[in-house]
Design an enzyme around this catalytic site. Structure first.
Site, PDB file in Angstrom:
ATOM      1  N   LYS A 137     -13.506  17.499  10.577  1.00  0.00           N
ATOM      2  CA  LYS A 137     -12.472  18.189  11.357  1.00  0.00           C
ATOM      3  C   LYS A 137     -12.558  17.789  12.829  1.00  0.00           C
ATOM      4  O   LYS A 137     -11.537  17.560  13.488  1.00  0.00           O
ATOM      5  CB  LYS A 137     -12.629  19.703  11.223  1.00  0.00           C
ATOM      6  CG  LYS A 137     -11.667  20.483  12.114  1.00  0.00           C
ATOM      7  CD  LYS A 137     -11.783  21.974  11.919  1.00  0.00           C
ATOM      8  CE  LYS A 137     -10.815  22.701  12.869  1.00  0.00           C
ATOM      9  NZ  LYS A 137     -10.795  24.160  12.641  1.00  0.00           N
ATOM     10  N   HIS A 275       3.430  -4.902 -25.270  1.00  0.00           N
ATOM     11  CA  HIS A 275       4.244  -3.936 -24.547  1.00  0.00           C
ATOM     12  C   HIS A 275       4.057  -2.509 -25.065  1.00  0.00           C
ATOM     13  O   HIS A 275       5.017  -1.798 -25.353  1.00  0.00           O
ATOM     14  CB  HIS A 275       5.716  -4.337 -24.593  1.00  0.00           C
ATOM     15  CG  HIS A 275       5.964  -5.707 -24.043  1.00  0.00           C
ATOM     16  ND1 HIS A 275       5.760  -6.033 -22.714  1.00  0.00           N
ATOM     17  CD2 HIS A 275       6.355  -6.857 -24.648  1.00  0.00           C
ATOM     18  CE1 HIS A 275       6.033  -7.310 -22.530  1.00  0.00           C
ATOM     19  NE2 HIS A 275       6.387  -7.842 -23.682  1.00  0.00           N
TER      20      HIS A 275
END
Length: 512
Positions: A137, A275
């Site tokens: 922070k 596929h």
């Protein structure tokens, strides 16, 4: 920001000692705790103990040691805020410029077989994440490191410039919040599973990057591959690559599809995928026999396909596989002779993966734009189904074998799906069609004359009897489908009219 004072407390001590020694040589004061302090002192590093800073002993078996204003005040103070600076002076708080912390090994603890709940709880770090979050922070003034891989970068900047750049501090802060978020997500997932919460009010998951990919489905799409921290051992993410160029996005998707199908079998089986759909599935008494059938199922589509086997690839199978272009071969192992044959092909990828029984069920995640769909895996097998035969004729023993194969395969094919099987192999696959009879016609056309005497599997019920009609005209003699349509009776009558044996499973296997 320059670094004058560092707090170091790590579980993973990889590369720690030389890094801290180099900091000390730059005149940095080192504060440390517990085992980290001991390791540094044994290496000859001068260390200030955490209790010397806080004026309070480490208590409750180390559960409370860094949760103190003398620590967090030194981390969170805004150095340019006169009020903060004055309060630091009044309370005898000195700033901390660098935090080097990694957390208790929670993941490693719960990964152990029969891990005790009490051990898991004890390995939930509290002080570590608190220090990391405070430092991240306040990254405008504090440098924070959670990963030993970042030691060299920080040290280089300190040695060259006597400080760490704003850009580096921001990147390290972002990495820290990803680290603590992932840590908390894993804890949340574990505790949620312990209380058997099905659909919690928020869904938190975390994944670890396995590799960057060259591109996604298409060259203009960026992509990466992530793995679950404690994912199933039978995942493509756990595979070891023995040979060939790196996997692509589409390779990984297709390989996963092949693995899901081949795991359905206990006898030797080979699956060929293109596929995301199987173009050929074969079983047999040996891997070469299974491959021969998978190849025969569709010798055109298998070109450039992905192969998965549930048994070792031997020389005979490898020789046949080497005669066509394949992208990937996945198997539990390859014989030395098979490897010698296959590695002559420069680009083919050879992957090994444990394919034993894995009862661990994972959630199936599907993203939609701005959202996420979550469901259980479709692990429902034929042995769990409520089997019934509504037709006058029951399947013969051979038809049952063909039907079982069809059912194992069709659950993995994009809906609407129809599969034709015969003599331990698929002979026709109709996938991803907008109507069921259309899928059947594709599968029948592919099978050609082989459709005579074959079995048909459907992933969902027949809304009308037209699929049965098409099957009968093609010479199909047995059908397996979920049943449950309001027009089931029409399909049953049509099957009886042609002497087709039909099996209801009561289980739908849609795959979108």
């Amino acid at each position: 920001m320059s670094i004058k004072r560092a707090l170091v407390s790590v579980s993973n001590k990889e590369g720690l000692v030389p890094f801290v020694q180099a900091l000390a040589e730059q005149g940095v004061e080192i504060i440390s705790t517990g085992g980290t302090s001991k390791a540094l002192q044994e290496a000859g590093v001068k260390v200030t103990g955490i209790s010397e800073v806080t004026g309070f002993p480490e208590i409750m078996d180390g559960r409370v040691k860094t949760l103190h204003p003398m620590i967090h005040g030194g981390l969170l103070a805004v150095r340019e805020n006169e009020s903060h600076v004055q309060q630091m002076k009044e309370n005898g708080i000195s700033p901390i410029d660098l935090v080097v912390v990694n957390l208790y090994p929670f993941k490693e603890t719960i990964a152990k077989e029969n891990a005790a709940f009490e051990d898991a709880i004890e390995n939930i770090d509290i002080g570590g994440p608190s220090m990391l979050r405070s430092a991240a922070k306040n990254h405008a003034y504090v440098t924070v490191i959670v990963d030993p891989a970042d030691y060299s970068k920080v040290l280089e900047e300190v040695q060259q410039n006597q400080e760490v750049s704003d850009e580096t501090r921001k990147k390290l802060a972002a990495k820290t919040f990803r680290h603590t978020a992932a840590y908390d997500a894993l804890i949340a997932e574990y505790l949620t599973s312990m209380v058997e919460e099905e659909n919690p009010e928020s869904f938190t998951v975390t994944y670890e990057k396995k590799q960057d990919l060259r591109y996604g489905e298409n060259p203009h799409q960026k992509a990466a591959f992530y793995k679950a921290p404690l994912g199933t051992k039978t995942s493509i993410a756990q595979a070891e690559q023995l040979h060939g160029k790196e996997l692509s996005y589409n390779n990984i998707n297709d390989a996963d599809a092949a693995l899901q199908i081949v795991r359905e079998f206990t006898d030797p089986a080979v699956v060929a995928v293109k596929h995301m759909n199987p173009c050929g599935v074969g079983t047999g008494s040996s891997v070469e026999e299974a491959f021969a059938r998978a190849f025969e199922a569709d010798p055109v589509s298998i070109f450039g396909g992905i192969i998965a086997s549930n048994v070792e690839i031997n020389a005979a199978a490898a020789q046949k596989m080497s005669e066509i272009f394949l992208e990937i071969i996945i198997a539990p192992s390859f014989s030395d002779e098979a490897k010698e044959i296959l590695t002559k092909k420069k680009n083919i990828r050879l992957l090994t993966l444990e394919l034993g029984e894995d009862k661990k069920q994972e959630k199936k995640l599907t993203t939609v734009r701005g959202g996420l769909l979550v469901q259980d895996e479709d692990a429902y097998g034929l042995d769990q189904a409520n089997i019934s035969v509504p037709t006058k004729r029951e399947p013969t023993e051979k038809e049952w074998e063909d039907l079982k194969l069809a059912w194992k395969v069709v659950k993995h094919i994009k809906s609407n799906a129809i599969v034709l099987t015969k003599d331990q192999m698929t002979i026709g696959v109709g996938a991803g069609q907008m109507n069921r009879v259309g899928a059947a016609k594709i599968a029948i056309e592919q099978a050609g004359e082989k459709a005579q005497g074959s079995a048909l599997g459907s992933d969902a019920f027949f809304p009308m009897n037209d699929t049965v009609e098409a099957a009968a005209k093609a010479g199909i003699t047995a059908i397996i489908q979920p049943g449950g349509s309001v027009k089931d009776e029409d399909s049953i009558k049509k099957a009886d009219e042609y002497g087709i044996a039909m099996v209801f499973t009561g289980v739908r296997h849609f795959k979108h």
